[in-house]
Design a protein around this motif. Structure first.
Motif, PDB file in Angstrom:
ATOM      1  N   LEU A   1     -32.646 -27.836  36.624  1.00  0.00           N
ATOM      2  CA  LEU A   1     -31.826 -26.639  36.433  1.00  0.00           C
ATOM      3  C   LEU A   1     -30.680 -26.496  37.427  1.00  0.00           C
ATOM      4  CD1 LEU A   1     -34.499 -23.942  35.454  1.00  0.00           C
ATOM      5  CD2 LEU A   1     -32.947 -25.230  33.960  1.00  0.00           C
ATOM      6  N   VAL A   2     -30.608 -27.375  38.406  1.00  0.00           N
ATOM      7  CA  VAL A   2     -29.487 -27.341  39.358  1.00  0.00           C
ATOM      8  C   VAL A   2     -28.267 -28.075  38.813  1.00  0.00           C
ATOM      9  CG1 VAL A   2     -30.967 -27.101  41.370  1.00  0.00           C
ATOM     10  CG2 VAL A   2     -30.349 -29.389  40.564  1.00  0.00           C
ATOM     11  N   HIS A   3     -28.407 -28.766  37.709  1.00  0.00           N
ATOM     12  CA  HIS A   3     -27.315 -29.569  37.162  1.00  0.00           C
ATOM     13  C   HIS A   3     -26.511 -28.763  36.138  1.00  0.00           C
ATOM     14  CE1 HIS A   3     -28.849 -33.077  39.202  1.00  0.00           C
ATOM     15  NE2 HIS A   3     -30.025 -32.948  38.603  1.00  0.00           N
ATOM     16  N   ASP A   4     -25.211 -28.723  36.315  1.00  0.00           N
ATOM     17  CA  ASP A   4     -24.347 -27.979  35.404  1.00  0.00           C
ATOM     18  C   ASP A   4     -24.469 -28.474  33.969  1.00  0.00           C
ATOM     19  OD1 ASP A   4     -23.437 -26.408  37.467  1.00  0.00           O
ATOM     20  OD2 ASP A   4     -21.628 -27.600  37.819  1.00  0.00           O
ATOM     21  N   ALA A   5     -24.654 -29.777  33.814  1.00  0.00           N
ATOM     22  CA  ALA A   5     -24.751 -30.332  32.458  1.00  0.00           C
ATOM     23  C   ALA A   5     -25.979 -29.788  31.735  1.00  0.00           C
ATOM     24  CB  ALA A   5     -24.807 -31.860  32.519  1.00  0.00           C
TER      25      ALA A   5
ATOM     26  N   ILE B   1     -27.435 -26.823  32.336  1.00  0.00           N
ATOM     27  CA  ILE B   1     -27.161 -25.419  32.024  1.00  0.00           C
ATOM     28  C   ILE B   1     -26.213 -25.306  30.836  1.00  0.00           C
ATOM     29  CG2 ILE B   1     -26.197 -23.266  32.896  1.00  0.00           C
ATOM     30  CD1 ILE B   1     -28.873 -24.022  34.144  1.00  0.00           C
ATOM     31  N   GLU B   2     -25.238 -26.189  30.762  1.00  0.00           N
ATOM     32  CA  GLU B   2     -24.295 -26.168  29.636  1.00  0.00           C
ATOM     33  C   GLU B   2     -25.019 -26.487  28.330  1.00  0.00           C
ATOM     34  OE1 GLU B   2     -20.844 -25.334  27.789  1.00  0.00           O
ATOM     35  OE2 GLU B   2     -21.309 -25.061  29.921  1.00  0.00           O
ATOM     36  N   TRP B   3     -25.960 -27.437  28.375  1.00  0.00           N
ATOM     37  CA  TRP B   3     -26.733 -27.763  27.173  1.00  0.00           C
ATOM     38  C   TRP B   3     -27.552 -26.545  26.738  1.00  0.00           C
ATOM     39  CZ3 TRP B   3     -31.688 -27.543  25.507  1.00  0.00           C
ATOM     40  CH2 TRP B   3     -32.016 -28.239  24.343  1.00  0.00           C
ATOM     41  N   ILE B   4     -28.150 -25.869  27.699  1.00  0.00           N
ATOM     42  CA  ILE B   4     -28.933 -24.670  27.388  1.00  0.00           C
ATOM     43  C   ILE B   4     -28.039 -23.603  26.760  1.00  0.00           C
ATOM     44  CG2 ILE B   4     -30.246 -22.760  28.408  1.00  0.00           C
ATOM     45  CD1 ILE B   4     -31.274 -24.775  30.482  1.00  0.00           C
ATOM     46  N   LYS B   5     -26.842 -23.440  27.306  1.00  0.00           N
ATOM     47  CA  LYS B   5     -25.910 -22.448  26.771  1.00  0.00           C
ATOM     48  C   LYS B   5     -25.536 -22.757  25.335  1.00  0.00           C
ATOM     49  CE  LYS B   5     -21.409 -20.308  27.680  1.00  0.00           C
ATOM     50  NZ  LYS B   5     -20.240 -20.270  28.605  1.00  0.00           N
ATOM     51  N   GLU B   6     -25.262 -24.023  25.052  1.00  0.00           N
ATOM     52  CA  GLU B   6     -24.837 -24.408  23.708  1.00  0.00           C
ATOM     53  C   GLU B   6     -25.972 -24.328  22.700  1.00  0.00           C
ATOM     54  OE1 GLU B   6     -23.148 -28.270  24.069  1.00  0.00           O
ATOM     55  OE2 GLU B   6     -21.367 -27.590  25.175  1.00  0.00           O
ATOM     56  N   ASN B   7     -27.196 -24.598  23.143  1.00  0.00           N
ATOM     57  CA  ASN B   7     -28.317 -24.687  22.221  1.00  0.00           C
ATOM     58  C   ASN B   7     -29.219 -23.449  22.221  1.00  0.00           C
ATOM     59  OD1 ASN B   7     -28.521 -27.711  21.117  1.00  0.00           O
ATOM     60  ND2 ASN B   7     -27.752 -27.763  23.215  1.00  0.00           N
ATOM     61  N   ARG B   8     -29.234 -22.708  23.327  1.00  0.00           N
ATOM     62  CA  ARG B   8     -30.128 -21.547  23.428  1.00  0.00           C
ATOM     63  C   ARG B   8     -29.391 -20.235  23.685  1.00  0.00           C
ATOM     64  NH1 ARG B   8     -35.146 -24.020  24.491  1.00  0.00           N
ATOM     65  NH2 ARG B   8     -35.117 -25.880  23.165  1.00  0.00           N
ATOM     66  N   GLY B   9     -28.077 -20.324  23.953  1.00  0.00           N
ATOM     67  CA  GLY B   9     -27.302 -19.107  24.144  1.00  0.00           C
ATOM     68  C   GLY B   9     -26.951 -18.829  25.593  1.00  0.00           C
ATOM     69  N   ALA B  10     -25.919 -18.004  25.789  1.00  0.00           N
ATOM     70  CA  ALA B  10     -25.396 -17.712  27.125  1.00  0.00           C
ATOM     71  C   ALA B  10     -26.404 -16.954  27.984  1.00  0.00           C
ATOM     72  CB  ALA B  10     -24.100 -16.922  27.012  1.00  0.00           C
TER      73      ALA B  10
ATOM     74  N   ARG C   1     -27.825 -18.069  31.596  1.00  0.00           N
ATOM     75  CA  ARG C   1     -27.721 -17.238  32.798  1.00  0.00           C
ATOM     76  C   ARG C   1     -29.074 -17.105  33.480  1.00  0.00           C
ATOM     77  NH1 ARG C   1     -28.674 -12.367  34.704  1.00  0.00           N
ATOM     78  NH2 ARG C   1     -29.696 -11.682  32.780  1.00  0.00           N
ATOM     79  N   LEU C   2     -30.111 -16.859  32.686  1.00  0.00           N
ATOM     80  CA  LEU C   2     -31.457 -16.722  33.243  1.00  0.00           C
ATOM     81  C   LEU C   2     -31.937 -18.041  33.841  1.00  0.00           C
ATOM     82  CD1 LEU C   2     -33.102 -14.516  30.482  1.00  0.00           C
ATOM     83  CD2 LEU C   2     -32.380 -13.800  32.771  1.00  0.00           C
ATOM     84  N   SER C   3     -31.510 -19.152  33.277  1.00  0.00           N
ATOM     85  CA  SER C   3     -31.883 -20.459  33.816  1.00  0.00           C
ATOM     86  C   SER C   3     -31.256 -20.683  35.184  1.00  0.00           C
ATOM     87  CB  SER C   3     -31.461 -21.565  32.845  1.00  0.00           C
ATOM     88  OG  SER C   3     -32.158 -21.451  31.619  1.00  0.00           O
ATOM     89  N   ARG C   4     -30.044 -20.188  35.383  1.00  0.00           N
ATOM     90  CA  ARG C   4     -29.421 -20.272  36.707  1.00  0.00           C
ATOM     91  C   ARG C   4     -30.194 -19.415  37.714  1.00  0.00           C
ATOM     92  NH1 ARG C   4     -24.665 -22.921  36.993  1.00  0.00           N
ATOM     93  NH2 ARG C   4     -23.407 -23.150  35.085  1.00  0.00           N
ATOM     94  N   VAL C   5     -30.645 -18.253  37.284  1.00  0.00           N
ATOM     95  CA  VAL C   5     -31.467 -17.407  38.154  1.00  0.00           C
ATOM     96  C   VAL C   5     -32.752 -18.135  38.528  1.00  0.00           C
ATOM     97  CG1 VAL C   5     -32.810 -15.279  38.276  1.00  0.00           C
ATOM     98  CG2 VAL C   5     -30.528 -15.254  37.246  1.00  0.00           C
ATOM     99  N   ALA C   6     -33.381 -18.781  37.550  1.00  0.00           N
ATOM    100  CA  ALA C   6     -34.611 -19.528  37.806  1.00  0.00           C
ATOM    101  C   ALA C   6     -34.374 -20.633  38.826  1.00  0.00           C
ATOM    102  CB  ALA C   6     -35.141 -20.107  36.498  1.00  0.00           C
TER     103      ALA C   6
END
Length: 278
Positions: free
Chosen positions: A152-156, A158-167, A171-176
């Motif tokens: 979860l520290v990798h921007d790539a 987080i970007e995949w999560i955003k595209e596939n699971r939503g913004a 955001r919550l993944s960055r908090v995690a």
């Protein structure tokens, strides 16, 4: 509000029962316990909490240590710390009633620990897509948290999560990721106290709700054979997000469960409660 619970301050929201004309005695009380890392009491505030208060039930919702507006110490995240926080919160609130404790995902692990280690405080236990703190739970929890901390520290990612699971999920993944990399949570949650795999430590009535497509549904045969007072419900075409995707069904199951067990506890004196919960 924030309340001191042992070594931390815990953010809690208390929703008193809506009292109906003619109601007598104390209403039942439900404690909602949320999941790990990407969750907070808000998941109940926007799903079950207000509806339960409106149905004549006192509601306690709170942020787990390290989450939401509760304190985030650097260390102290074995599962027994979370359980002790729950009991300390009840003490701080002056709560003497046996509570109906409801846990979603990791919140169910905490709730099950409370039922096992503090049986005199718990009226019933409800697990929503959750597993008790047994040895096998520690193994997959250790693996999952290690992977999350690494990825979860990798921007790539987080970007995949955003595209596939939503913004919002991104955001919550960055908090995690911040929680896992600023505390020992990922190394400690799974490393503490456990109960026996046969679940013999849990003696209160148990309601277990699973999604048909979730791996956790494999626990159903064990629950039904090991727990003397257990009801299992499997919701079709559902994965792990039962609370969010099947809120009405979950609410109805829980209200009926609490009505049944509070009436059993009160006997003939439960007539007013039955009317209040209709």
């Amino acid at each position: 509000m924030k309340i001191r619970t042992g070594d931390i301050s815990t953010h809690v929201q208390y929703l008193p029962a809506t009292r109906r004309e003619g109601a007598q005695g104390e209403p039942p009380v439900v404690v909602f316990v949320h999941g790990l890392l990407t969750d907070s009491l808000a998941s109940y505030y926007f799903t079950l909490g207000p509806a339960f208060a409106a149905q004549g039930i006192d509601v306690i919702m709170y942020d787990l240590r390290g989450h939401g507006r509760s304190d985030r110490p650097e260390t102290g995240y074995q599962v027994e710390y979370f359980v002790d926080d729950l009991v300390a919160l009840l003490d701080a609130l002056g709560e003497k009633r046996r509570v109906h404790v409801v846990g979603n995902s990791f919140g169910g692990t905490v709730a099950a620990g409370a039922a096992a280690w503090y049986p005199d405080r718990i009226a019933t236990l409800t697990l929503i897509e959750a597993e008790p703190p047994v040895q096998r739970w520690t193994e997959h929890m250790q693996q999952g948290l290690a992977l999350a901390k690494e990825q979860l520290v990798h921007d790539a990612v987080i970007e995949w999560i955003k595209e596939n699971r939503g913004a919002q999920t991104a955001r919550l993944s960055r908090v995690a990721a911040r929680i896992l990399n600023s505390t020992t949570m990922g190394d400690e949650v799974w490393s503490g106290r456990v109960i026996d795999d046969d679940l013999s430590a849990i003696t209160c009535p148990v309601l277990a709700i699973f999604g048909e497509e979730s791996g956790l549904v494999e626990q159903v045969p064990l629950f039904e054979s090991a727990l003397e007072r257990c009801r299992t419900v499997v919701l079709p075409e559902q994965g792990h997000s039962v609370l969010v995707e099947k809120t009405k069904e979950t609410r109805d199951l829980l209200l009926e469960w609490i009505r049944e067990h509070d009436l059993a506890a009160q006997g003939a004196d439960g007539h007013e409660l039955a009317e209040a919960l209709r």
